[in-house]
Design an enzyme around this catalytic site. Structure first.
Site, PDB file in Angstrom:
ATOM      1  N   SER A  65     -10.339 -65.806  -2.981  1.00  0.00           N
ATOM      2  CA  SER A  65      -9.922 -64.988  -1.784  1.00  0.00           C
ATOM      3  C   SER A  65     -11.113 -64.778  -0.704  1.00  0.00           C
ATOM      4  N   THR A  90      -1.645 -64.750   3.618  1.00  0.00           N
ATOM      5  CA  THR A  90      -2.578 -63.957   4.572  1.00  0.00           C
ATOM      6  C   THR A  90      -2.274 -64.401   6.119  1.00  0.00           C
ATOM      7  N   ASP A  91      -2.864 -63.556   6.975  1.00  0.00           N
ATOM      8  CA  ASP A  91      -2.526 -63.966   8.151  1.00  0.00           C
ATOM      9  C   ASP A  91      -3.413 -65.091   8.758  1.00  0.00           C
ATOM     10  N   GLU A  92      -4.468 -65.359   7.767  1.00  0.00           N
ATOM     11  CA  GLU A  92      -5.379 -66.561   8.358  1.00  0.00           C
ATOM     12  C   GLU A  92      -4.904 -67.689   8.359  1.00  0.00           C
ATOM     13  N   TYR A  95     -10.676 -71.872   2.841  1.00  0.00           N
ATOM     14  CA  TYR A  95      -9.638 -70.740   2.328  1.00  0.00           C
ATOM     15  C   TYR A  95      -8.449 -70.460   2.876  1.00  0.00           C
ATOM     16  N   LYS A 109      -4.522 -71.726   1.511  1.00  0.00           N
ATOM     17  CA  LYS A 109      -3.319 -70.599   1.414  1.00  0.00           C
ATOM     18  C   LYS A 109      -2.429 -71.237   2.338  1.00  0.00           C
ATOM     19  N   PRO A 125     -25.561 -56.615   6.913  1.00  0.00           N
ATOM     20  CA  PRO A 125     -25.395 -58.067   7.585  1.00  0.00           C
ATOM     21  C   PRO A 125     -24.151 -57.982   8.344  1.00  0.00           C
ATOM     22  N   ASP A 182     -24.153 -66.481  12.216  1.00  0.00           N
ATOM     23  CA  ASP A 182     -22.528 -66.262  11.963  1.00  0.00           C
ATOM     24  C   ASP A 182     -22.069 -67.250  11.128  1.00  0.00           C
ATOM     25  N   ARG A 183     -20.787 -66.994  10.491  1.00  0.00           N
ATOM     26  CA  ARG A 183     -20.226 -67.544   9.668  1.00  0.00           C
ATOM     27  C   ARG A 183     -19.401 -69.034  10.361  1.00  0.00           C
ATOM     28  N   GLY A 230     -17.269 -71.577  11.845  1.00  0.00           N
ATOM     29  CA  GLY A 230     -15.828 -71.685  12.202  1.00  0.00           C
ATOM     30  C   GLY A 230     -15.065 -70.121  12.244  1.00  0.00           C
ATOM     31  N   TYR A 233     -26.719 -65.468   2.297  1.00  0.00           N
ATOM     32  CA  TYR A 233     -27.487 -64.681   3.424  1.00  0.00           C
ATOM     33  C   TYR A 233     -29.018 -65.211   3.287  1.00  0.00           C
TER      34      TYR A 233
HETATM   35  P1  NAD Z   1      -9.384 -60.933  -5.140  1.00  0.00           P
HETATM   36  O1  NAD Z   1     -10.486 -62.168  -5.218  1.00  0.00           O
HETATM   37  O2  NAD Z   1     -10.134 -59.467  -5.484  1.00  0.00           O
HETATM   38  O3  NAD Z   1      -8.904 -61.215  -6.781  1.00  0.00           O
HETATM   39  C1  NAD Z   1      -8.305 -62.367  -7.132  1.00  0.00           C
HETATM   40  C2  NAD Z   1      -7.746 -62.320  -8.733  1.00  0.00           C
HETATM   41  O4  NAD Z   1      -7.444 -63.399  -8.884  1.00  0.00           O
HETATM   42  C3  NAD Z   1      -9.013 -61.922  -9.647  1.00  0.00           C
HETATM   43  O5  NAD Z   1      -8.715 -61.016 -10.551  1.00  0.00           O
HETATM   44  C4  NAD Z   1      -9.108 -63.486 -10.296  1.00  0.00           C
HETATM   45  O6  NAD Z   1      -9.933 -63.162 -11.758  1.00  0.00           O
HETATM   46  C5  NAD Z   1      -7.705 -63.747 -10.367  1.00  0.00           C
HETATM   47  N1  NAD Z   1      -7.794 -65.270 -10.465  1.00  0.00           N
HETATM   48  C6  NAD Z   1      -8.541 -66.205  -9.625  1.00  0.00           C
HETATM   49  N2  NAD Z   1      -8.175 -67.644 -10.009  1.00  0.00           N
HETATM   50  C7  NAD Z   1      -7.538 -67.301 -11.040  1.00  0.00           C
HETATM   51  C8  NAD Z   1      -6.587 -68.483 -12.015  1.00  0.00           C
HETATM   52  N3  NAD Z   1      -7.029 -69.719 -11.790  1.00  0.00           N
HETATM   53  N4  NAD Z   1      -5.803 -67.778 -12.765  1.00  0.00           N
HETATM   54  C9  NAD Z   1      -5.486 -66.706 -12.872  1.00  0.00           C
HETATM   55  N5  NAD Z   1      -6.198 -65.754 -12.181  1.00  0.00           N
HETATM   56  C10 NAD Z   1      -7.293 -66.016 -11.392  1.00  0.00           C
HETATM   57  O7  NAD Z   1      -8.324 -61.257  -4.347  1.00  0.00           O
HETATM   58  P2  NAD Z   1      -7.452 -60.045  -3.292  1.00  0.00           P
HETATM   59  O8  NAD Z   1      -8.239 -59.643  -2.441  1.00  0.00           O
HETATM   60  O9  NAD Z   1      -7.001 -58.969  -4.268  1.00  0.00           O
HETATM   61  O10 NAD Z   1      -6.451 -60.937  -2.894  1.00  0.00           O
HETATM   62  C11 NAD Z   1      -5.227 -61.016  -3.678  1.00  0.00           C
HETATM   63  C12 NAD Z   1      -4.362 -61.962  -2.910  1.00  0.00           C
HETATM   64  O11 NAD Z   1      -4.100 -61.431  -1.605  1.00  0.00           O
HETATM   65  C13 NAD Z   1      -4.881 -63.419  -2.687  1.00  0.00           C
HETATM   66  O12 NAD Z   1      -3.709 -64.495  -2.717  1.00  0.00           O
HETATM   67  C14 NAD Z   1      -5.192 -63.469  -1.134  1.00  0.00           C
HETATM   68  O13 NAD Z   1      -5.102 -64.722  -0.499  1.00  0.00           O
HETATM   69  C15 NAD Z   1      -4.265 -62.512  -0.430  1.00  0.00           C
HETATM   70  N6  NAD Z   1      -4.999 -61.650   0.632  1.00  0.00           N
HETATM   71  C16 NAD Z   1      -5.938 -60.615   0.496  1.00  0.00           C
HETATM   72  C17 NAD Z   1      -6.024 -60.090   1.644  1.00  0.00           C
HETATM   73  C18 NAD Z   1      -7.522 -59.029   1.612  1.00  0.00           C
HETATM   74  O14 NAD Z   1      -7.875 -58.493   2.748  1.00  0.00           O
HETATM   75  N7  NAD Z   1      -8.130 -59.229   0.499  1.00  0.00           N
HETATM   76  C19 NAD Z   1      -5.083 -59.929   2.597  1.00  0.00           C
HETATM   77  C20 NAD Z   1      -4.366 -60.815   2.859  1.00  0.00           C
HETATM   78  C21 NAD Z   1      -3.726 -61.709   1.748  1.00  0.00           C
HETATM   79  O1  DAU Z   2      -7.206 -61.364   7.006  1.00  0.00           O
HETATM   80  C1  DAU Z   2      -6.789 -61.664   5.852  1.00  0.00           C
HETATM   81  C2  DAU Z   2      -8.170 -61.779   5.025  1.00  0.00           C
HETATM   82  O2  DAU Z   2      -8.929 -60.781   5.012  1.00  0.00           O
HETATM   83  C3  DAU Z   2      -7.651 -62.219   3.442  1.00  0.00           C
HETATM   84  O3  DAU Z   2      -6.962 -63.417   3.595  1.00  0.00           O
HETATM   85  C4  DAU Z   2      -9.091 -62.650   2.707  1.00  0.00           C
HETATM   86  O4  DAU Z   2      -8.921 -62.636   1.541  1.00  0.00           O
HETATM   87  C5  DAU Z   2      -9.875 -61.348   2.878  1.00  0.00           C
HETATM   88  O5  DAU Z   2     -11.267 -61.770   2.426  1.00  0.00           O
HETATM   89  C6  DAU Z   2     -10.239 -61.062   4.516  1.00  0.00           C
HETATM   90  O6  DAU Z   2     -11.011 -62.226   5.123  1.00  0.00           O
HETATM   91  P1  DAU Z   2     -12.199 -61.739   5.976  1.00  0.00           P
HETATM   92  O7  DAU Z   2     -13.082 -62.943   6.203  1.00  0.00           O
HETATM   93  O8  DAU Z   2     -11.707 -61.254   7.279  1.00  0.00           O
HETATM   94  O9  DAU Z   2     -12.860 -60.597   5.350  1.00  0.00           O
HETATM   95  P2  DAU Z   2     -14.556 -60.256   5.277  1.00  0.00           P
HETATM   96  O10 DAU Z   2     -14.452 -58.804   4.623  1.00  0.00           O
HETATM   97  O11 DAU Z   2     -15.154 -61.240   4.405  1.00  0.00           O
HETATM   98  O12 DAU Z   2     -15.109 -60.176   6.576  1.00  0.00           O
HETATM   99  C7  DAU Z   2     -14.393 -59.270   7.724  1.00  0.00           C
HETATM  100  C8  DAU Z   2     -15.172 -59.455   8.769  1.00  0.00           C
HETATM  101  O13 DAU Z   2     -16.555 -59.072   8.857  1.00  0.00           O
HETATM  102  C9  DAU Z   2     -15.216 -60.922   9.320  1.00  0.00           C
HETATM  103  O14 DAU Z   2     -15.225 -61.318  10.837  1.00  0.00           O
HETATM  104  C10 DAU Z   2     -16.518 -61.418   8.736  1.00  0.00           C
HETATM  105  C11 DAU Z   2     -17.204 -60.075   8.788  1.00  0.00           C
HETATM  106  N1  DAU Z   2     -18.486 -60.044   7.993  1.00  0.00           N
HETATM  107  C12 DAU Z   2     -18.354 -60.122   6.598  1.00  0.00           C
HETATM  108  C13 DAU Z   2     -19.185 -60.155   5.688  1.00  0.00           C
HETATM  109  C14 DAU Z   2     -18.898 -60.397   4.205  1.00  0.00           C
HETATM  110  C15 DAU Z   2     -19.817 -59.645   8.316  1.00  0.00           C
HETATM  111  O15 DAU Z   2     -20.163 -59.738   9.662  1.00  0.00           O
HETATM  112  N2  DAU Z   2     -20.916 -59.680   7.620  1.00  0.00           N
HETATM  113  C16 DAU Z   2     -20.696 -59.837   6.268  1.00  0.00           C
HETATM  114  O16 DAU Z   2     -21.582 -59.711   5.441  1.00  0.00           O
END
Ligand code: NAD
Ligand code: DAU
Length: 357
Positions: A94, A140-142, A166, A170, A221, A295-296, A298, A356
């Site tokens: 994720s 995800t919205d991504e 990623y 998805k 960061p 920056d990340r 893309g 980082y």
């Molecule tokens: P996470 O990374 O916290 O958890 C992922 C879980 O999946 C972990 O417990 C991991 O052990 C398990 N996993 C990974 N590979 C596996 C495999 N091959 N078999 C079985 N288990 C496996 O993820 P999250 O942030 O809880 O996201 C959950 C879902 O929601 C994902 O599909 C992600 O794309 C989606 N999503 C996340 C966000 C967000 O903001 N975190 C937003 C929108 C959608």
């Molecule tokens: O939009 C839904 C998505 O949100 C999910 O599908 C992903 O699984 C989830 O990880 C999340 O993705 P983002 O990349 O938006 O989340 P993240 O927390 O990694 O980063 C949020 C924002 O902060 C993003 O613009 C990148 C920035 N960032 C992130 C980290 C880790 C920083 O500036 N510094 C950092 O160290």
């Protein structure tokens, strides 16, 4: 208002239930539906944590299975033996930054893993005698790519334009889910949600990373100028949306879930620092720790969700305000330091060093 139920749940299989959103979902579901069973299938990757499920381990309506979604035979066995009627598919790689440094795991888990789940569901639910079922895919919205500052928020009709490995993995899995409905008749639904925040989130993601680093006096960061925008939703509000979709959503429908809550990264970090100043005055002002880093690649500039469909069709409304949700989240991390410290092991330190530089 009474609402029509399109699907009745009894026994759920929750993949990725030891992860952030999945573990919150399990807690939510067992409390909300006191007659129903939940089986979690989780491979316990670096992001999966059994401790996130500690509070339900002794619940007779809960079972944890340590296994991989790529193991189609295991999934078939579970679906049959546990009489599963509903799959809620969270399991995925994720983290966007990890997908940039190592895309292979994302292709394997998110695309092949989702396909493995679909194959097992088709076999048990359609080929071994038709039974009522629902396969909900959590996305995800991504998948929609990035928005210009003044562009309208993402609706379900937006074109798929994923920019990171990623997001592309998805997007690909969403298409495969759709195809299993249109080709084989599997009862599928998909949700595309914006950024979640709340308890049990792995501290590689922005909000828990900032809280942990504030407590340790480490740099916070910020990628690039920090003006990127995300639309934040409290994790339980995401799970309430999934609940509505499973029970009342139309088969083959996609629903966007979001909180109408856009923030720049720099503003989020500033807000979290202010809350940390109140709770942990020893380190104040924590904003002094803010550090701009490379920056990340893309990096998507802006995400925003238009949740009109789920609101109009299913009566969805987020319950948590951002003010209360972010305060609860900061307090949870302060009260559960042992939870996040135990996941910051050697491999987590290696990850920080790689990402980082
Ligand atoms: P996470 O990374 O916290 O958890 C992922 C879980 O999946 C972990 O417990 C991991 O052990 C398990 N996993 C990974 N590979 C596996 C495999 N091959 N078999 C079985 N288990 C496996 O993820 P999250 O942030 O809880 O996201 C959950 C879902 O929601 C994902 O599909 C992600 O794309 C989606 N999503 C996340 C966000 C967000 O903001 N975190 C937003 C929108 C959608
Ligand atoms: O939009 C839904 C998505 O949100 C999910 O599908 C992903 O699984 C989830 O990880 C999340 O993705 P983002 O990349 O938006 O989340 P993240 O927390 O990694 O980063 C949020 C924002 O902060 C993003 O613009 C990148 C920035 N960032 C992130 C980290 C880790 C920083 O500036 N510094 C950092 O160290």
């Amino acid at each position: 208002m009474e609402r029509a139920v399109n699907h009745t749940t009894q026994n759920l299989l929750v993949t990725g239930g030891a992860g952030f959103i999945g573990s919150n979902f399990v807690h939510y579901w067992l409390a909300r539906y006191p007659e129903q069973r939940v089986v979690v299938l989780d491979a316990l990757t670096y992001a999966g944590n059994r401790a996130s499920l500690a509070a339900v381990e002794s619940n007779p309506r809960f079972r944890f299975v340590h296994g991989d979604i790529l193991d189609t035979d295991l999934v078939e066995q579970l679906l049959a033996a546990e009489q599963i009627d509903t799959i809620v598919h969270f399991a995925a790689e994720s983290h966007v930054d990890r997908s940039i440094l190592g895309p292979d795991a994302f292709i394997k888990t998110n695309i092949e893993g989702t396909h493995s789940m679909l194959k097992a569901a088709r076999r048990v639910w359609l080929e071994q005698g038709a039974r009522p079922h629902r396969f909900h895919h959590v996305s995800t919205d991504e998948v929609y790519g990035t928005l210009e500052p003044d562009a309208a928020a993402f609706t379900e009709k937006n074109q798929y334009l994923p920019n990171s490995p990623y997001a592309a993995s998805k997007a690909s899995s969403d298409h495969i889910v759709r195809s299993y409905h249109h080709t084989y008749g599997l009862n599928t639904t998909i949700s595309n949600c914006s950024n979640n925040y709340g308890s049990y989130q792995f501290p590689e993601k922005l909000i828990p990373l900032v809280i942990a680093n504030c407590l340790d006096g480490k740099p916070l960061p910020i990628y690039g100028d920090g003006k990127q925008i995300r639309d934040w939703l409290y994790v339980d509000d995401h799970n309430r949306g999934i609940d509505l979709i499973i029970h009342q959503g139309k088969v083959d429908q996609t629903y966007n879930i979001g909180g109408n809550n856009e923030w720049t990264n720099i503003d989020i970090v500033t807000l979290v620092c202010e809350l940390m100043d109140q709770h942990h005055p020893k380190g104040a002002p924590h904003l002094n720790l803010l550090t701009h880093v490379k920056d990340r690649p893309g990096h998507d500039r802006r995400y925003a969700i238009d949740a009109t469909r789920i609101k109009a069709e299913l009566g969805y409304q987020p319950m948590e305000t951002f003010e209360t949700g972010i305060r609860k989240t900061v307090e949870w991390y302060l009260q559960n330091e042992s939870w996040w410290r135990q996941v910051m092991d050697g491999s987590y330190q290696d990850w920080l060093a790689q990402n980082y530089v």
